[in-house]
Design a protein around this motif. Structure first.
Motif, PDB file in Angstrom:
ATOM      1  N   GLY A 195       0.834  -1.192   0.000  1.00 26.94           N
ATOM      2  CA  GLY A 195       0.000   0.000   0.000  1.00 26.94           C
ATOM      3  C   GLY A 195       0.866   1.238   0.000  1.00 26.94           C
ATOM      4  O   GLY A 195       2.096   1.160  -0.062  1.00 26.94           O
ATOM      5  N   HIS A 196       0.212   2.409   0.075  1.00 28.41           N
ATOM      6  CA  HIS A 196       0.936   3.681   0.004  1.00 28.41           C
ATOM      7  C   HIS A 196       1.054   4.303   1.385  1.00 28.41           C
ATOM      8  O   HIS A 196       0.066   4.436   2.111  1.00 28.41           O
ATOM      9  CB  HIS A 196       0.216   4.649  -0.933  1.00 28.41           C
ATOM     10  CG  HIS A 196       0.842   6.016  -0.953  1.00 28.41           C
ATOM     11  ND1 HIS A 196       2.067   6.262  -1.535  1.00 28.41           N
ATOM     12  CD2 HIS A 196       0.420   7.204  -0.421  1.00 28.41           C
ATOM     13  CE1 HIS A 196       2.368   7.542  -1.382  1.00 28.41           C
ATOM     14  NE2 HIS A 196       1.396   8.125  -0.708  1.00 28.41           N
ATOM     15  N   SER A 197       2.265   4.694   1.721  1.00 29.26           N
ATOM     16  CA  SER A 197       2.527   5.425   2.955  1.00 29.26           C
ATOM     17  C   SER A 197       3.685   6.367   2.716  1.00 29.26           C
ATOM     18  O   SER A 197       4.591   6.071   1.937  1.00 29.26           O
ATOM     19  CB  SER A 197       2.864   4.453   4.101  1.00 29.26           C
ATOM     20  OG  SER A 197       3.263   5.170   5.261  1.00 29.26           O
ATOM     21  N   THR A 198       3.664   7.520   3.384  1.00 26.68           N
ATOM     22  CA  THR A 198       4.768   8.467   3.278  1.00 26.68           C
ATOM     23  C   THR A 198       5.779   8.289   4.400  1.00 26.68           C
ATOM     24  O   THR A 198       6.797   8.984   4.435  1.00 26.68           O
ATOM     25  CB  THR A 198       4.240   9.911   3.306  1.00 26.68           C
ATOM     26  OG1 THR A 198       3.533  10.143   4.534  1.00 26.68           O
ATOM     27  CG2 THR A 198       3.309  10.171   2.131  1.00 26.68           C
ATOM     28  N   TRP A 199       5.510   7.379   5.317  1.00 18.38           N
ATOM     29  CA  TRP A 199       6.432   7.167   6.436  1.00 18.38           C
ATOM     30  C   TRP A 199       7.738   6.550   5.946  1.00 18.38           C
ATOM     31  O   TRP A 199       7.731   5.641   5.105  1.00 18.38           O
ATOM     32  CB  TRP A 199       5.806   6.233   7.461  1.00 18.38           C
ATOM     33  CG  TRP A 199       4.837   6.896   8.394  1.00 18.38           C
ATOM     34  CD1 TRP A 199       4.540   8.225   8.475  1.00 18.38           C
ATOM     35  CD2 TRP A 199       4.032   6.239   9.378  1.00 18.38           C
ATOM     36  NE1 TRP A 199       3.607   8.433   9.457  1.00 18.38           N
ATOM     37  CE2 TRP A 199       3.274   7.242  10.026  1.00 18.38           C
ATOM     38  CE3 TRP A 199       3.895   4.914   9.769  1.00 18.38           C
ATOM     39  CZ2 TRP A 199       2.391   6.941  11.048  1.00 18.38           C
ATOM     40  CZ3 TRP A 199       3.015   4.613  10.790  1.00 18.38           C
ATOM     41  CH2 TRP A 199       2.263   5.624  11.428  1.00 18.38           C
ATOM     42  N   PRO A 200       8.879   7.022   6.483  1.00 19.01           N
ATOM     43  CA  PRO A 200      10.159   6.396   6.127  1.00 19.01           C
ATOM     44  C   PRO A 200      10.139   4.906   6.434  1.00 19.01           C
ATOM     45  O   PRO A 200       9.576   4.468   7.427  1.00 19.01           O
ATOM     46  CB  PRO A 200      11.157   7.131   7.039  1.00 19.01           C
ATOM     47  CG  PRO A 200      10.515   8.451   7.319  1.00 19.01           C
ATOM     48  CD  PRO A 200       9.042   8.172   7.387  1.00 19.01           C
TER      49      PRO A 200
END
Length: 227
Positions: free
Chosen positions: A104-109
């Protein structure tokens, strides 16, 4: 809130690794200069950040854990189960480099580079404790346990960890209480040992009958069980 020090929500994950040679937990040591619990061995975790409330999760925290998180709120607060669960997963990723997520999509490092989105469905709510008055920092700490089999990463690779915890390693559960631990960590380890006593290696983690709650909002401590 009691006194001058505000109480912040916090979340911790106890990663449990069950292998033929025994059961171990992932721990690291806080720095000697840390304001809170310096030089103590702890589980990865930290305070809930404002951005955790809007972090996408591929699956939310399951019941009855969600309902238990909102019981016995501090006056004037409304706990956000999704934010607390997200904070636990974020802190695990930051402090150890270990990820619990699904595609899925996440902006977390860490999650972004791996093409993963955090997954809270594997978390089991185990324990809650509020830091007593008089401490430099106070937290309403929520402890979760998760099986290392749920990791999307190599459980022995800590190369992506930040430097907040040193000496990251898998500690045999039977030996963990011999480390230099905060008192509450010792208590949580005892609860964990009781929870998994006699549990087959391939069995799912059970749901505790209740969640012990060390309520130190006031100078008069209180112990409760959240059903």
């Amino acid at each position: 809130m009691t006194g001058a020090t505000p109480i912040r929500d916090a979340a911790t994950i106890i990663l449990l690794r069950r292998q033929a040679e025994g059961v171990s937990v992932l721990m690291g040591m806080r720095g000697a200069g840390a304001v809170f619990m310096p030089s103590k061995y702890v589980f990865p975790g930290g305070a809930v950040d404002p951005g955790d409330a809007s972090a996408p999760l591929t699956a939310p925290l399951a019941e009855p854990h969600r309902s238990r998180l909102v019981r016995e709120p501090r006056p004037g607060t409304l706990p956000d189960p999704d934010a607390i669960a997200a904070a636990a997963l974020r802190e695990l990723a930051e402090e150890t480099g270990q990820l619990i997520g699904r595609p899925g999509h996440s902006t977390w490092p860490g999650f972004a580079e791996a093409g993963l989105c955090p997954d809270a469905s594997a978390l089991v709510y185990l324990f809650r404790a509020i830091t007593p008055p008089g401490r430099p920092r106070r937290f309403d700490a929520h402890f979760f346990v998760a099986d290392a089999a749920c990791l999307a990463t190599d459980p022995d690779d800590f190369s992506r960890a930040c430097d907040e915890l040193s000496h990251l390693h898998w500690v045999p559960l039977a030996e963990a209480r011999a480390l230099d631990l905060p008192f509450i960590t010792e208590v949580v380890l005892a609860e964990l040992a009781d929870l998994i006593a006699g549990l087959p290696q391939d069995a799912c983690l059970p749901v505790p009958d209740t969640v012990p709650f060390f309520d130190n909002r006031t100078p008069a401590p209180r112990f409760a069980q959240i059903a």
